[in-house]
Motif scaffolding. Sequence first.
Motif, PDB file in Angstrom:
ATOM      1  N   PRO A  25       0.819  -1.221   0.000  1.00 30.25           N
ATOM      2  CA  PRO A  25       0.000   0.000   0.000  1.00 30.25           C
ATOM      3  C   PRO A  25       0.847   1.262   0.000  1.00 30.25           C
ATOM      4  O   PRO A  25       1.900   1.322   0.646  1.00 30.25           O
ATOM      5  N   VAL A  26       0.383   2.256  -0.741  1.00 29.60           N
ATOM      6  CA  VAL A  26       1.079   3.545  -0.781  1.00 29.60           C
ATOM      7  C   VAL A  26       1.169   4.107   0.643  1.00 29.60           C
ATOM      8  O   VAL A  26       0.193   4.089   1.392  1.00 29.60           O
ATOM      9  N   GLY A  27       2.342   4.590   0.997  1.00 31.03           N
ATOM     10  CA  GLY A  27       2.553   5.134   2.335  1.00 31.03           C
ATOM     11  C   GLY A  27       3.107   4.127   3.329  1.00 31.03           C
ATOM     12  O   GLY A  27       3.607   4.513   4.381  1.00 31.03           O
ATOM     13  N   GLU A  28       3.000   2.839   2.998  1.00 30.73           N
ATOM     14  CA  GLU A  28       3.553   1.810   3.884  1.00 30.73           C
ATOM     15  C   GLU A  28       5.022   1.581   3.544  1.00 30.73           C
ATOM     16  O   GLU A  28       5.432   1.687   2.389  1.00 30.73           O
ATOM     17  N   PRO A  29       5.851   1.263   4.555  1.00 32.70           N
ATOM     18  CA  PRO A  29       7.273   1.036   4.289  1.00 32.70           C
ATOM     19  C   PRO A  29       7.501  -0.208   3.436  1.00 32.70           C
ATOM     20  O   PRO A  29       6.733  -1.166   3.489  1.00 32.70           O
ATOM     21  N   VAL A  30       8.552  -0.150   2.656  1.00 30.05           N
ATOM     22  CA  VAL A  30       8.922  -1.262   1.783  1.00 30.05           C
ATOM     23  C   VAL A  30      10.055  -2.043   2.432  1.00 30.05           C
ATOM     24  O   VAL A  30      11.094  -1.479   2.777  1.00 30.05           O
ATOM     25  N   ARG A  31       9.848  -3.360   2.589  1.00 28.47           N
ATOM     26  CA  ARG A  31      10.872  -4.229   3.169  1.00 28.47           C
ATOM     27  C   ARG A  31      10.887  -5.554   2.423  1.00 28.47           C
ATOM     28  O   ARG A  31       9.950  -5.900   1.717  1.00 28.47           O
ATOM     29  N   LEU A  32      11.951  -6.306   2.646  1.00 24.93           N
ATOM     30  CA  LEU A  32      12.051  -7.635   2.065  1.00 24.93           C
ATOM     31  C   LEU A  32      11.171  -8.616   2.814  1.00 24.93           C
ATOM     32  O   LEU A  32      11.067  -8.562   4.041  1.00 24.93           O
ATOM     33  N   ALA A  33      10.552  -9.511   2.075  1.00 21.25           N
ATOM     34  CA  ALA A  33       9.863 -10.642   2.694  1.00 21.25           C
ATOM     35  C   ALA A  33      10.877 -11.774   2.779  1.00 21.25           C
ATOM     36  O   ALA A  33      10.900 -12.689   1.967  1.00 21.25           O
ATOM     37  N   LYS A  34      11.737 -11.698   3.764  1.00 21.60           N
ATOM     38  CA  LYS A  34      12.880 -12.596   3.880  1.00 21.60           C
ATOM     39  C   LYS A  34      12.860 -13.257   5.239  1.00 21.60           C
ATOM     40  O   LYS A  34      12.746 -12.589   6.271  1.00 21.60           O
ATOM     41  N   ARG A  35      12.991 -14.592   5.259  1.00 19.32           N
ATOM     42  CA  ARG A  35      12.860 -15.334   6.501  1.00 19.32           C
ATOM     43  C   ARG A  35      14.107 -15.271   7.369  1.00 19.32           C
ATOM     44  O   ARG A  35      14.026 -15.296   8.587  1.00 19.32           O
ATOM     45  N   SER A  36      15.268 -15.256   6.745  1.00 20.39           N
ATOM     46  CA  SER A  36      16.515 -15.323   7.509  1.00 20.39           C
ATOM     47  C   SER A  36      17.278 -14.017   7.406  1.00 20.39           C
ATOM     48  O   SER A  36      17.072 -13.225   6.491  1.00 20.39           O
ATOM     49  N   GLU A  45       8.245  -5.532  13.949  1.00 22.91           N
ATOM     50  CA  GLU A  45       7.516  -6.403  13.031  1.00 22.91           C
ATOM     51  C   GLU A  45       6.425  -5.609  12.307  1.00 22.91           C
ATOM     52  O   GLU A  45       5.773  -4.746  12.891  1.00 22.91           O
ATOM     53  N   LEU A  46       6.230  -5.918  11.016  1.00 19.50           N
ATOM     54  CA  LEU A  46       5.196  -5.255  10.222  1.00 19.50           C
ATOM     55  C   LEU A  46       4.163  -6.273   9.760  1.00 19.50           C
ATOM     56  O   LEU A  46       4.473  -7.437   9.532  1.00 19.50           O
ATOM     57  N   ASP A  47       2.914  -5.798   9.636  1.00 20.88           N
ATOM     58  CA  ASP A  47       1.846  -6.660   9.135  1.00 20.88           C
ATOM     59  C   ASP A  47       1.687  -6.559   7.621  1.00 20.88           C
ATOM     60  O   ASP A  47       1.000  -7.389   7.017  1.00 20.88           O
ATOM     61  N   THR A  48       2.293  -5.556   7.012  1.00 21.40           N
ATOM     62  CA  THR A  48       2.140  -5.352   5.575  1.00 21.40           C
ATOM     63  C   THR A  48       3.007  -6.342   4.799  1.00 21.40           C
ATOM     64  O   THR A  48       4.010  -6.840   5.311  1.00 21.40           O
ATOM     65  N   PRO A  49       2.619  -6.663   3.554  1.00 21.92           N
ATOM     66  CA  PRO A  49       3.423  -7.598   2.751  1.00 21.92           C
ATOM     67  C   PRO A  49       4.782  -7.004   2.425  1.00 21.92           C
ATOM     68  O   PRO A  49       4.975  -5.782   2.418  1.00 21.92           O
ATOM     69  N   GLY A  50       5.741  -7.879   2.140  1.00 26.17           N
ATOM     70  CA  GLY A  50       7.082  -7.438   1.788  1.00 26.17           C
ATOM     71  C   GLY A  50       7.410  -7.764   0.345  1.00 26.17           C
ATOM     72  O   GLY A  50       6.593  -8.310  -0.398  1.00 26.17           O
ATOM     73  N   LEU A  51       8.617  -7.448  -0.042  1.00 23.66           N
ATOM     74  CA  LEU A  51       9.065  -7.702  -1.405  1.00 23.66           C
ATOM     75  C   LEU A  51       9.356  -9.186  -1.592  1.00 23.66           C
ATOM     76  O   LEU A  51      10.041  -9.810  -0.782  1.00 23.66           O
ATOM     77  N   ASP A 439       9.652   9.412  -2.058  1.00 23.12           N
ATOM     78  CA  ASP A 439       8.532   9.339  -1.119  1.00 23.12           C
ATOM     79  C   ASP A 439       8.906   8.641   0.186  1.00 23.12           C
ATOM     80  O   ASP A 439       8.025   8.324   0.994  1.00 23.12           O
ATOM     81  N   ALA A 440      10.201   8.408   0.388  1.00 26.07           N
ATOM     82  CA  ALA A 440      10.704   7.800   1.633  1.00 26.07           C
ATOM     83  C   ALA A 440      10.005   6.478   1.935  1.00 26.07           C
ATOM     84  O   ALA A 440       9.600   6.223   3.071  1.00 26.07           O
ATOM     85  N   ARG A 441       9.870   5.633   0.919  1.00 26.77           N
ATOM     86  CA  ARG A 441       9.264   4.317   1.137  1.00 26.77           C
ATOM     87  C   ARG A 441      10.210   3.389   1.908  1.00 26.77           C
ATOM     88  O   ARG A 441       9.765   2.461   2.585  1.00 26.77           O
ATOM     89  N   LEU A 442      11.508   3.618   1.772  1.00 31.11           N
ATOM     90  CA  LEU A 442      12.507   2.793   2.446  1.00 31.11           C
ATOM     91  C   LEU A 442      12.933   3.456   3.747  1.00 31.11           C
ATOM     92  O   LEU A 442      13.102   4.677   3.829  1.00 31.11           O
ATOM     93  N   THR A 443      13.121   2.658   4.780  1.00 32.06           N
ATOM     94  CA  THR A 443      13.481   3.169   6.096  1.00 32.06           C
ATOM     95  C   THR A 443      14.849   3.840   6.061  1.00 32.06           C
ATOM     96  O   THR A 443      15.759   3.391   5.358  1.00 32.06           O
ATOM     97  N   GLY A 444      15.000   4.925   6.818  1.00 34.93           N
ATOM     98  CA  GLY A 444      16.263   5.647   6.882  1.00 34.93           C
ATOM     99  C   GLY A 444      17.340   4.863   7.613  1.00 34.93           C
ATOM    100  O   GLY A 444      17.058   3.933   8.379  1.00 34.93           O
ATOM    101  N   LEU A 445      18.597   5.247   7.406  1.00 34.88           N
ATOM    102  CA  LEU A 445      19.719   4.513   7.979  1.00 34.88           C
ATOM    103  C   LEU A 445      19.740   4.609   9.503  1.00 34.88           C
ATOM    104  O   LEU A 445      19.966   3.611  10.191  1.00 34.88           O
ATOM    105  N   TYR A 446      19.501   5.783  10.050  1.00 36.92           N
ATOM    106  CA  TYR A 446      19.479   5.920  11.512  1.00 36.92           C
ATOM    107  C   TYR A 446      18.344   5.108  12.111  1.00 36.92           C
ATOM    108  O   TYR A 446      18.504   4.429  13.134  1.00 36.92           O
ATOM    109  N   GLU A 447      17.195   5.155  11.456  1.00 37.62           N
ATOM    110  CA  GLU A 447      16.037   4.417  11.951  1.00 37.62           C
ATOM    111  C   GLU A 447      16.313   2.911  11.941  1.00 37.62           C
ATOM    112  O   GLU A 447      15.908   2.186  12.864  1.00 37.62           O
ATOM    113  N   LYS A 448      16.988   2.418  10.913  1.00 36.20           N
ATOM    114  CA  LYS A 448      17.315   1.004  10.860  1.00 36.20           C
ATOM    115  C   LYS A 448      18.359   0.613  11.901  1.00 36.20           C
ATOM    116  O   LYS A 448      18.229  -0.386  12.597  1.00 36.20           O
ATOM    117  N   ALA A 449      19.442   1.384  11.976  1.00 33.55           N
ATOM    118  CA  ALA A 449      20.587   0.993  12.769  1.00 33.55           C
ATOM    119  C   ALA A 449      20.431   1.258  14.252  1.00 33.55           C
ATOM    120  O   ALA A 449      20.949   0.512  15.080  1.00 33.55           O
TER     121      ALA A 449
END
Length: 453
Positions: A25-36, A45-51, A439-449
């Motif tokens: 969905p537009v406005g939701e963050p984009v992440r990998l759907a990766k198990r490991s 944790e996010l409820d939205t689907p991943g890549l 549109d800042a769909r990907l999380t920022g580096l500070y936010e991730k780290a």
Amino acid sequence: MPSTSDALAHDLAVGRLRTSYERIPVGEPVRLAKRSSNLFRPRTELDTPGLDVSGLTGVISVDPVARTADVQGMCTYEDLVAATLPHGLTPMVVPQLKTITLGGAVTGLGIESSSFRAGLPHESVLEMDILTGAGELVTARPGDDLFRMFPNSYGTLGYATRLRISLDRISPYVALRHVRVSLDELAPVIAEIVASGMYDGEPVHFVDGVAFSPSEAYLTLGRNSDAAVRTSDYTGQQIYYRSIRQRQTDFLTAHDYLWRWDTDWFWCSAAFGAQNPWVRRLWPKRWRRSDVFHKLVGFENRHHIAARISQRRGQAPRERVVQDVEIPVARLAEFLRWFDAEVGMRPVWLCPLRLRGSSSWPLYPLAPGETYVNVGFWGTVPIAPGTVDGDVNRAIEDAVARFGGHKSLYSDAYYDRDTFDRLYNVPALTEVKQRYDPDARLTGLYEKAVTRR
């Protein structure tokens, strides 16, 4: 060149990836759907689907004449090495753990015993296709701003779907010498090896080391060999890191050398009892590997079983200290003495590195022409009275900065935003990110780290 079927399969996988992007969905963050993952920082944790990257896990082609490979972004080094070794070739740098992916090592940080001459994994990349935060597929090459900014961006600019990399020659065997040195001898010996590629009259193709105590450190020097007197096997009862103290010379197959650290996750398998001879006999070999140990850590992080048992026994709570830092070789002994006095964890891993090229990389600004040593330490320390969880990690961050070093971001980080932005060149990242992720769909580096989003 890749076969028609391999190229078609790759194109179909990229198509599924782009379709999965469009379903977020537009406005939701984009992440990998990766198990490991090989990250050691928990994330929200996010409820939205991943890549959908399920089809991007293989080697597209290997060109043994040009010594290059086209590799999908989620291909593990275990699978990549399996495809290149039959040609007598290997990636220029093979990180120590089998399930690290090529895309992960390039967008994060990878290092191994060839790094004193071959640099870091992203320096052997010739071109890469990246799905950006805007959902566009961009081919990035040396000289492009996206190419320069991608290393150490940790998915904040996009995800690599295909990478073309240079390969290195490797012989069927690797001959090892374990050379004991004092802390003050480490820097001059490493400098000699980096300058000449030799030690004591023999070529050196690989070098790393272990410091077992303030007075006991070893450098392990490896050279390519077409023959071996007798090879060792550290996938059974014998444990590789212990052999460093027990023998001066050794032979491993190229395969076993590349994965010598994975069987026991360096020395960390002891935390699960896997180094107990009785447990080891019962522990299936197929489960004696780093990704299994990582899952056990994840289980503990979720359920805190061991922590509750320790609390009932009246033991002090413990702080997780899992870090890799790069220290200028000239200040290595000084840093290790500080670390011994203030942290006290042993053993620690030592791995010299030097940028292969003449350019620095903006988000992890090591100086070209300067030799660093990666110091890796992974475990826990007691939380002392009057301190809180995180204080030891904060002290390490401060010390690394004082010693002119840098810290990898795969694990816990505690920097305030201004310090983080300065150390990791976030203003430069932001400028490029505005072009490829407007549109800042990907999380920022500070936010991730740091904030673990």
